[in-house]
Design a protein around this motif. Structure first.
Motif, PDB file in Angstrom:
ATOM      1  N   ALA A 149       0.802  -1.283  -0.139  1.00 38.99           N
ATOM      2  CA  ALA A 149      -0.070  -0.003   0.148  1.00 38.99           C
ATOM      3  C   ALA A 149       0.728   1.374   0.105  1.00 38.99           C
ATOM      4  O   ALA A 149       0.568   2.006  -0.589  1.00 38.99           O
ATOM      5  CB  ALA A 149      -1.108   0.067   1.162  1.00 38.99           C
ATOM      6  N   ILE A 150       1.718   1.360   0.684  1.00 36.81           N
ATOM      7  CA  ILE A 150       2.827   2.421   0.879  1.00 36.81           C
ATOM      8  C   ILE A 150       3.378   2.656  -0.426  1.00 36.81           C
ATOM      9  O   ILE A 150       3.336   3.801  -1.007  1.00 36.81           O
ATOM     10  CB  ILE A 150       3.778   2.267   1.894  1.00 36.81           C
ATOM     11  CG1 ILE A 150       3.140   2.229   3.253  1.00 36.81           C
ATOM     12  CG2 ILE A 150       5.123   3.443   1.927  1.00 36.81           C
ATOM     13  CD1 ILE A 150       4.041   1.627   4.172  1.00 36.81           C
ATOM     14  N   ARG A 151       3.932   1.551  -1.067  1.00 36.90           N
ATOM     15  CA  ARG A 151       4.677   1.743  -2.346  1.00 36.90           C
ATOM     16  C   ARG A 151       3.614   2.340  -3.368  1.00 36.90           C
ATOM     17  O   ARG A 151       4.084   3.169  -4.174  1.00 36.90           O
ATOM     18  CB  ARG A 151       5.325   0.509  -2.678  1.00 36.90           C
ATOM     19  CG  ARG A 151       6.181   0.200  -3.860  1.00 36.90           C
ATOM     20  CD  ARG A 151       7.490   1.340  -3.744  1.00 36.90           C
ATOM     21  NE  ARG A 151       8.383   1.081  -4.834  1.00 36.90           N
ATOM     22  CZ  ARG A 151       9.348   1.605  -4.987  1.00 36.90           C
ATOM     23  NH1 ARG A 151       9.713   2.667  -4.241  1.00 36.90           N
ATOM     24  NH2 ARG A 151      10.373   1.452  -5.899  1.00 36.90           N
ATOM     25  N   LEU A 152       2.393   1.775  -3.446  1.00 32.95           N
ATOM     26  CA  LEU A 152       1.626   2.074  -4.386  1.00 32.95           C
ATOM     27  C   LEU A 152       1.088   3.643  -4.423  1.00 32.95           C
ATOM     28  O   LEU A 152       0.940   4.246  -5.245  1.00 32.95           O
ATOM     29  CB  LEU A 152       0.462   1.222  -4.680  1.00 32.95           C
ATOM     30  CG  LEU A 152       0.595  -0.199  -5.212  1.00 32.95           C
ATOM     31  CD1 LEU A 152      -0.655  -1.098  -4.764  1.00 32.95           C
ATOM     32  CD2 LEU A 152       0.776  -0.096  -6.553  1.00 32.95           C
ATOM     33  N   VAL A 153       0.887   3.914  -3.079  1.00 32.66           N
ATOM     34  CA  VAL A 153       0.291   5.507  -2.788  1.00 32.66           C
ATOM     35  C   VAL A 153       1.424   6.438  -3.244  1.00 32.66           C
ATOM     36  O   VAL A 153       1.099   7.403  -3.965  1.00 32.66           O
ATOM     37  CB  VAL A 153       0.065   5.495  -1.323  1.00 32.66           C
ATOM     38  CG1 VAL A 153       0.106   6.941  -1.027  1.00 32.66           C
ATOM     39  CG2 VAL A 153      -1.312   4.825  -0.954  1.00 32.66           C
ATOM     40  N   GLU A 154       2.662   6.033  -2.589  1.00 32.81           N
ATOM     41  CA  GLU A 154       3.944   6.967  -2.910  1.00 32.81           C
ATOM     42  C   GLU A 154       4.204   7.004  -4.501  1.00 32.81           C
ATOM     43  O   GLU A 154       4.999   7.861  -4.982  1.00 32.81           O
ATOM     44  CB  GLU A 154       5.072   6.637  -2.161  1.00 32.81           C
ATOM     45  CG  GLU A 154       4.623   6.833  -0.388  1.00 32.81           C
ATOM     46  CD  GLU A 154       5.881   6.504   0.305  1.00 32.81           C
ATOM     47  OE1 GLU A 154       6.791   5.731  -0.203  1.00 32.81           O
ATOM     48  OE2 GLU A 154       5.721   7.002   1.511  1.00 32.81           O
ATOM     49  N   ALA A 155       3.587   6.101  -5.375  1.00 30.46           N
ATOM     50  CA  ALA A 155       4.138   5.986  -6.749  1.00 30.46           C
ATOM     51  C   ALA A 155       3.418   7.253  -7.466  1.00 30.46           C
ATOM     52  O   ALA A 155       3.740   7.545  -8.671  1.00 30.46           O
ATOM     53  CB  ALA A 155       3.421   4.714  -7.349  1.00 30.46           C
TER      54      ALA A 155
END
Length: 264
Positions: A149-155
């Motif tokens: 979730a963190i990686r996708l949001v920060e993408a």
């Protein structure tokens, strides 16, 4: 000049073209590190390095995806801090006030497990980020729900924010750069939020996104003008992840206009 992410550079050099090819033990071997799974006390992983070789120990009692993140985190330390002995209580999200070494190792781990050159083309196939989408990516990349979730949001593909809440209040949050940082979430949960029932044990989460007034999350006068999408997911006893997505683009556009005006 564009800076090339070191973890992604390594993966490309190794010819990785699919998530299933991200073999962390093989990558560690290539980098001169031996991986051992054992019982650790007081930490989730540690690394002992000397010159060009290292031993990475990972607590074998942790879950499979947690061990993968811990190993990737230690490979980050090996890349940035060769020759040092470090013990880590690995957190998938490190607030800005945490020490720089841990945040850099976390960033390396995220890039190694979920490189943008594999994540972004897949992510753009989805009109909106939801926990269903996050779970699909977590399964494909063999990563935890939180880390994914963190990686996708920060993408920075969707205008969204991710918040972790416990009964004691907000634990941490992160957001897509397009979700302007002037929209700062309140530290306490509003009873109107569906996350309230998730954190306090009456629900496991929302199957679909719900519409809620932005003023339930943001203590700004103009928040009353907007609605946002909210979806909550239980991740532990009294702990939840909340995904907020902008519903009205004016919520971002007005902030961008204010920022532009402020530069004149």
């Amino acid at each position: 000049m564009k800076v090339i992410d070191p973890a992604e550079r390594l993966l490309k050099a190794l010819g990785v073209t699919e998530p299933k090819e991200i073999d962390l033990e093989a990558i560690a071997f290539d980098q001169g590190a031996e991986v051992r799974y054992c019982n650790l006390h007081g930490c989730e992983a540690d690394i002992l390095g000397f010159r060009e070789t290292a031993i990475i120990s990972v607590d074998q009692s942790r879950g499979h995806r947690r061990k993968r993140f811990s190993l990737a985190h230690e490979l980050g330390h090996w890349h940035y801090h060769r020759g040092k002995k470090l013990q880590c209580r690995v957190e998938e999200y490190q607030p800005k006030h945490k020490q720089l070494a841990e945040r850099k190792a976390n960033g390396y781990a995220a890039s190694l497990l979920m490189p943008h050159y594999l994540i972004k083309p897949r992510a753009r196939d989805h009109r909106k980020l939801t926990f269903n989408v996050i779970e699909q990516f977590a399964a494909e990349f063999d990563t935890s729900l939180s880390a994914t979730a963190i990686r996708l949001v920060e993408a920075d593909i969707w205008p969204c924010m991710l918040i972790c809440h416990t009964k004691q209040g907000r634990k941490w949050f992160t957001q897509a750069p397009m979700f302007h940082d002037r929209w700062f979430p309140q530290s306490e949960l509003d009873a109107q939020s569906t996350a309230f029932d998730v954190v306090f044990g009456r629900s496991d989460g929302d199957r679909f996104s719900q519409v809620i007034g932005a003023d339930a999350w943001f203590d700004r006068a103009e928040a009353r003008q907007y609605e946002i999408f909210e979806q909550s997911k239980k991740i532990g006893d009294g702990e939840a992840l909340i995904l907020l997505t902008i519903k009205d683009e004016r919520m971002v556009e007005e902030e961008q206009e204010r920022s532009a005006f402020g530069r004149w």
